[in-house]
Design a protein around this motif. Structure first.
Motif, short mmCIF file in Angstrom:
data_model
loop_
_atom_site.label_atom_id
_atom_site.label_comp_id
_atom_site.label_asym_id
_atom_site.label_seq_id
_atom_site.Cartn_x
_atom_site.Cartn_y
_atom_site.Cartn_z
N ILE A 128 0.85 -1.18 0.00
CA ILE A 128 0.00 0.00 0.00
C ILE A 128 0.90 1.24 0.00
CG2 ILE A 128 -1.70 1.34 1.32
CD1 ILE A 128 -2.95 -1.19 2.24
N ASN A 171 0.77 7.33 -0.20
CA ASN A 171 -0.32 8.28 -0.46
C ASN A 171 -1.70 7.68 -0.21
OD1 ASN A 171 -0.55 6.57 -2.63
ND2 ASN A 171 -0.42 8.15 -4.19
N LYS A 172 -1.76 6.45 0.29
CA LYS A 172 -3.04 5.81 0.61
C LYS A 172 -3.31 5.79 2.11
CE LYS A 172 -4.09 4.64 -3.64
NZ LYS A 172 -5.22 5.26 -4.36
N LEU A 205 -6.84 6.35 3.07
CA LEU A 205 -7.71 5.22 2.78
C LEU A 205 -7.67 4.19 3.91
CD1 LEU A 205 -9.53 3.73 0.70
CD2 LEU A 205 -7.45 2.66 -0.17
N THR A 257 -8.82 -3.60 -1.97
CA THR A 257 -9.82 -2.89 -2.76
C THR A 257 -10.50 -3.86 -3.72
OG1 THR A 257 -8.54 -0.87 -2.64
CG2 THR A 257 -10.18 -1.00 -4.38
#
Length: 277
Positions: free
Chosen positions: A30, A33-34, A37, A80
């Protein structure tokens, strides 16, 4: 005036520890920048009145989890899943072409939807097979649908989809032919013989493959994006070993293997062929 509470905050350091843990367990990467999330998806378990008071408490419990339930929850939350029926139609046209051209000469046919999410891809493959006259009653044909998330596999195995989830290139003729509609709850349920073609399994692509027969066509679409270059090369090498010669690997249309070492012959539309060496 007191500041409005935004709920528990995930620190950069703990974000790194959580993503490192996920990587060690699954091989899934991951990106930094996630962080938002990860924070958003885990907040349903963290905060006042929830199971964990803080992200630190959640991570501590995760490391101490011996039964694996919390690890499964983390994987289900952070992987996801975005799919719909007949997404990227060119790939299903290619599958139809393969079956029509080579299917009848094969002793058996095995197809694999790797990273199958909630099942739409696998069932689209199955509908394609039935449309070409390939059913479990007429041929030795099976479709394996695998994912690391048990949550989405439960949805997939049920074969039940709310009408609001029916998107993509699934026309009315297919709906009438291959689904039963329940007007009371507005659900579509996959019919036999489509459902009988598909077997769902939990599978981690970074672990050894347990297969005894080779595959004709493997859909690995929008899955490699979660892995680094070295891991992609490992997975592709294992895919090569479980494909027939010739056999075909299909990636997502937006994916590229530029910079990734692999033995496949590159065709058009993100389709790769295994040729004899």
């Amino acid at each position: 005036m007191e500041p409005i509470s935004q709920g528990p905050v995930l620190s950069d350091g703990l974000f790194q520890q959580i993503t490192d843990f996920l990587f060690q367990e699954t091989g899934i990467t991951i990106n930094k920048n996630k962080k938002y999330l990860v924070e958003y998806r885990l907040q349903k378990y963290v905060g006042p009145g929830k199971e964990f008071s803080s992200f630190n408490e959640l991570f501590k419990a995760l490391k101490e989890d011996r039964g694996g339930a919390l690890k499964t929850l983390l994987i289900n939350s952070l992987t996801t899943n975005y799919t719909f029926f007949f997404r990227e139609p060119v790939h299903f046209r290619f599958l139809a072409y393969y079956l029509k051209t080579y299917g009848k000469t094969q002793n058996y046919i095995r197809l694999w939807s790797a990273g199958c999410s909630s099942g739409e891809e696998a069932y689209s493959m199955a509908i394609t097979c039935v449309e070409q006259g390939f059913t479990s009653q007429t041929r030795d044909i099976r479709i394996l649908a695998s994912d690391i998330s048990q949550k989405v596999l439960r949805v997939a195995e049920s074969g039940v989809y709310h009408y609001s989830a029916i998107r993509g290139e699934l026309d009315d003729a297919y709906l009438r032919r291959y689904f039963s509609f329940n007007p009371r709850v507005k659900d579509f349920t996959i019919k036999e013989p489509v459902k009988s073609l598909v077997t769902f399994r939990t599978l981690n692509l970074m672990e050894p493959f347990p297969f005894t027969k080779q595959f004709d066509v493997i859909f690995l679409r929008n899955v490699l994006i979660y892995f680094n270059t070295s891991e992609k090369e490992q997975i592709l090498a294992k895919i090569w070993d479980v494909l027939k010669t010739p056999g075909y690997l299909i990636l997502g249309l937006s994916e590229s293997l530029v910079g990734v070492k692999h033995p496949f012959t590159t065709l058009s539309n993100s389709i790769y062929r295994k040729d004899g060496r």
